[in-house]
Design a protein around this motif. Structure first.
Motif, PDB file in Angstrom:
ATOM      1  N   VAL A  61      49.710 -31.506  21.672  1.00  0.00           N
ATOM      2  CA  VAL A  61      50.060 -31.912  20.309  1.00  0.00           C
ATOM      3  C   VAL A  61      49.810 -33.403  20.119  1.00  0.00           C
ATOM      4  O   VAL A  61      49.229 -33.829  19.110  1.00  0.00           O
ATOM      5  N   VAL A  62      50.202 -34.207  21.107  1.00  0.00           N
ATOM      6  CA  VAL A  62      49.975 -35.654  21.030  1.00  0.00           C
ATOM      7  C   VAL A  62      48.478 -35.952  20.963  1.00  0.00           C
ATOM      8  O   VAL A  62      48.018 -36.770  20.156  1.00  0.00           O
ATOM      9  N   MET A  63      47.695 -35.273  21.796  1.00  0.00           N
ATOM     10  CA  MET A  63      46.248 -35.503  21.805  1.00  0.00           C
ATOM     11  C   MET A  63      45.609 -35.079  20.494  1.00  0.00           C
ATOM     12  O   MET A  63      44.693 -35.745  20.004  1.00  0.00           O
ATOM     13  N   TYR A  64      46.069 -33.994  19.895  1.00  0.00           N
ATOM     14  CA  TYR A  64      45.512 -33.540  18.621  1.00  0.00           C
ATOM     15  C   TYR A  64      45.736 -34.584  17.531  1.00  0.00           C
ATOM     16  O   TYR A  64      44.809 -34.955  16.820  1.00  0.00           O
ATOM     17  N   PHE A  65      46.973 -35.067  17.422  1.00  0.00           N
ATOM     18  CA  PHE A  65      47.259 -36.060  16.387  1.00  0.00           C
ATOM     19  C   PHE A  65      46.573 -37.391  16.676  1.00  0.00           C
ATOM     20  O   PHE A  65      46.147 -38.085  15.763  1.00  0.00           O
ATOM     21  N   ASP A  66      46.431 -37.743  17.949  1.00  0.00           N
ATOM     22  CA  ASP A  66      45.717 -38.965  18.298  1.00  0.00           C
ATOM     23  C   ASP A  66      44.241 -38.827  17.948  1.00  0.00           C
ATOM     24  O   ASP A  66      43.639 -39.766  17.425  1.00  0.00           O
ATOM     25  N   ALA A  67      43.659 -37.676  18.215  1.00  0.00           N
ATOM     26  CA  ALA A  67      42.251 -37.456  17.875  1.00  0.00           C
ATOM     27  C   ALA A  67      42.047 -37.485  16.362  1.00  0.00           C
ATOM     28  O   ALA A  67      41.038 -38.013  15.877  1.00  0.00           O
ATOM     29  N   LYS A  68      42.982 -36.949  15.605  1.00  0.00           N
ATOM     30  CA  LYS A  68      42.882 -37.024  14.141  1.00  0.00           C
ATOM     31  C   LYS A  68      43.038 -38.463  13.673  1.00  0.00           C
ATOM     32  O   LYS A  68      42.333 -38.887  12.762  1.00  0.00           O
ATOM     33  N   ARG A  69      43.932 -39.221  14.289  1.00  0.00           N
ATOM     34  CA  ARG A  69      44.140 -40.616  13.916  1.00  0.00           C
ATOM     35  C   ARG A  69      42.896 -41.440  14.202  1.00  0.00           C
ATOM     36  O   ARG A  69      42.530 -42.326  13.431  1.00  0.00           O
ATOM     37  N   LEU A  70      42.220 -41.149  15.318  1.00  0.00           N
ATOM     38  CA  LEU A  70      40.996 -41.849  15.666  1.00  0.00           C
ATOM     39  C   LEU A  70      39.790 -41.332  14.889  1.00  0.00           C
ATOM     40  O   LEU A  70      38.698 -41.849  15.041  1.00  0.00           O
TER      41      LEU A  70
ATOM     42  N   TYR B 107      40.021 -30.583  21.672  1.00  0.00           N
ATOM     43  CA  TYR B 107      40.805 -31.207  22.726  1.00  0.00           C
ATOM     44  C   TYR B 107      42.147 -30.500  22.875  1.00  0.00           C
ATOM     45  O   TYR B 107      42.627 -30.274  23.979  1.00  0.00           O
ATOM     46  N   TRP B 108      42.739 -30.140  21.752  1.00  0.00           N
ATOM     47  CA  TRP B 108      44.006 -29.402  21.786  1.00  0.00           C
ATOM     48  C   TRP B 108      43.824 -28.063  22.476  1.00  0.00           C
ATOM     49  O   TRP B 108      44.609 -27.696  23.351  1.00  0.00           O
ATOM     50  N   LEU B 109      42.791 -27.337  22.109  1.00  0.00           N
ATOM     51  CA  LEU B 109      42.554 -26.031  22.717  1.00  0.00           C
ATOM     52  C   LEU B 109      42.196 -26.146  24.193  1.00  0.00           C
ATOM     53  O   LEU B 109      42.551 -25.282  24.991  1.00  0.00           O
ATOM     54  N   GLY B 110      41.497 -27.202  24.565  1.00  0.00           N
ATOM     55  CA  GLY B 110      41.159 -27.394  25.963  1.00  0.00           C
ATOM     56  C   GLY B 110      42.368 -27.667  26.834  1.00  0.00           C
ATOM     57  O   GLY B 110      42.409 -27.278  28.001  1.00  0.00           O
ATOM     58  N   VAL B 111      43.373 -28.300  26.279  1.00  0.00           N
ATOM     59  CA  VAL B 111      44.573 -28.626  27.048  1.00  0.00           C
ATOM     60  C   VAL B 111      45.470 -27.407  27.195  1.00  0.00           C
ATOM     61  O   VAL B 111      46.150 -27.253  28.208  1.00  0.00           O
ATOM     62  N   VAL B 112      45.470 -26.520  26.243  1.00  0.00           N
ATOM     63  CA  VAL B 112      46.371 -25.376  26.267  1.00  0.00           C
ATOM     64  C   VAL B 112      46.015 -24.392  27.386  1.00  0.00           C
ATOM     65  O   VAL B 112      46.875 -23.693  27.889  1.00  0.00           O
TER      66      VAL B 112
ATOM     67  N   TYR C 101      40.192 -36.339  31.099  1.00  0.00           N
ATOM     68  CA  TYR C 101      38.938 -36.708  30.438  1.00  0.00           C
ATOM     69  C   TYR C 101      39.208 -37.369  29.088  1.00  0.00           C
ATOM     70  O   TYR C 101      38.632 -38.398  28.762  1.00  0.00           O
ATOM     71  N   TYR C 102      40.092 -36.771  28.298  1.00  0.00           N
ATOM     72  CA  TYR C 102      40.375 -37.288  26.958  1.00  0.00           C
ATOM     73  C   TYR C 102      40.905 -38.714  27.025  1.00  0.00           C
ATOM     74  O   TYR C 102      40.432 -39.601  26.322  1.00  0.00           O
ATOM     75  N   PHE C 103      41.916 -38.941  27.869  1.00  0.00           N
ATOM     76  CA  PHE C 103      42.525 -40.262  27.901  1.00  0.00           C
ATOM     77  C   PHE C 103      41.619 -41.305  28.544  1.00  0.00           C
ATOM     78  O   PHE C 103      41.743 -42.487  28.248  1.00  0.00           O
ATOM     79  N   SER C 104      40.684 -40.886  29.395  1.00  0.00           N
ATOM     80  CA  SER C 104      39.771 -41.871  29.976  1.00  0.00           C
ATOM     81  C   SER C 104      38.610 -42.202  29.044  1.00  0.00           C
ATOM     82  O   SER C 104      38.060 -43.297  29.093  1.00  0.00           O
ATOM     83  N   GLU C 105      38.247 -41.285  28.156  1.00  0.00           N
ATOM     84  CA  GLU C 105      37.082 -41.473  27.292  1.00  0.00           C
ATOM     85  C   GLU C 105      37.414 -41.514  25.805  1.00  0.00           C
ATOM     86  O   GLU C 105      36.519 -41.446  24.980  1.00  0.00           O
ATOM     87  N   ARG C 106      38.668 -41.634  25.433  1.00  0.00           N
ATOM     88  CA  ARG C 106      39.049 -41.469  24.030  1.00  0.00           C
ATOM     89  C   ARG C 106      38.413 -42.488  23.092  1.00  0.00           C
ATOM     90  O   ARG C 106      38.174 -42.208  21.940  1.00  0.00           O
ATOM     91  N   ARG C 107      38.101 -43.665  23.558  1.00  0.00           N
ATOM     92  CA  ARG C 107      37.464 -44.674  22.701  1.00  0.00           C
ATOM     93  C   ARG C 107      35.976 -44.402  22.517  1.00  0.00           C
ATOM     94  O   ARG C 107      35.367 -44.908  21.584  1.00  0.00           O
ATOM     95  N   ASN C 108      35.381 -43.612  23.398  1.00  0.00           N
ATOM     96  CA  ASN C 108      33.943 -43.356  23.352  1.00  0.00           C
ATOM     97  C   ASN C 108      33.583 -41.978  22.811  1.00  0.00           C
ATOM     98  O   ASN C 108      32.404 -41.633  22.767  1.00  0.00           O
ATOM     99  N   LEU C 109      34.561 -41.177  22.428  1.00  0.00           N
ATOM    100  CA  LEU C 109      34.290 -39.830  21.936  1.00  0.00           C
ATOM    101  C   LEU C 109      33.649 -39.897  20.549  1.00  0.00           C
ATOM    102  O   LEU C 109      33.865 -40.851  19.802  1.00  0.00           O
ATOM    103  N   PRO C 110      32.838 -38.884  20.200  1.00  0.00           N
ATOM    104  CA  PRO C 110      32.154 -38.933  18.899  1.00  0.00           C
ATOM    105  C   PRO C 110      33.117 -38.871  17.724  1.00  0.00           C
ATOM    106  O   PRO C 110      34.046 -38.085  17.724  1.00  0.00           O
ATOM    107  N   LYS C 111      32.870 -39.695  16.742  1.00  0.00           N
ATOM    108  CA  LYS C 111      33.711 -39.758  15.541  1.00  0.00           C
ATOM    109  C   LYS C 111      33.023 -39.024  14.397  1.00  0.00           C
ATOM    110  O   LYS C 111      31.819 -38.781  14.427  1.00  0.00           O
TER     111      LYS C 111
END
Length: 70
Positions: free
Chosen positions: A21-30, A38-43, A54-64
C-alpha cells in the motif's frame, strides 16, 4: 512443519500488504507509469520481497507518466 510454513506465509503477508500500500501511494505520488504493477508485484508471497528491494533501490529512476507522453 505444515503449521510453521503457514505461519511464515501469513507473517510475510502481514509484512508485505502494508508495504504494498505504501509503495502504491508512493508510486502515484512520484507519478510513475503503472503504479499498480509494483503493488501487485509485492502482494505475491516471498517474491514480493524482491520487488520491494528493487522498487526502493530504483524508485527515482523508474519510468514516469510524463516520459510516455513526450
Amino acid at each position: 512443519m505444515r503449521e510453521l510454513v503457514m505461519l511464515l506465509l501469513i507473517g510475510s503477508l502481514f509484512i508485505q500488504l502494508p508495504l504494498a500500500v505504501v509503495m502504491y501511494f508512493d508510486a502515484k505520488r512520484l507519478d510513475l507509469r503503472n503504479p499498480e504493477q509494483y503493488w501487485l508485484g509485492v502482494v505475491v508471497p516471498t517474491v514480493g520481497f524482491i520487488v520491494i528491494l528493487y522498487y526502493f533501490s530504483e524508485r527515482r529512476n523508474l519510468p514516469k507518466k510524463s516520459d510516455a507522453d513526450s
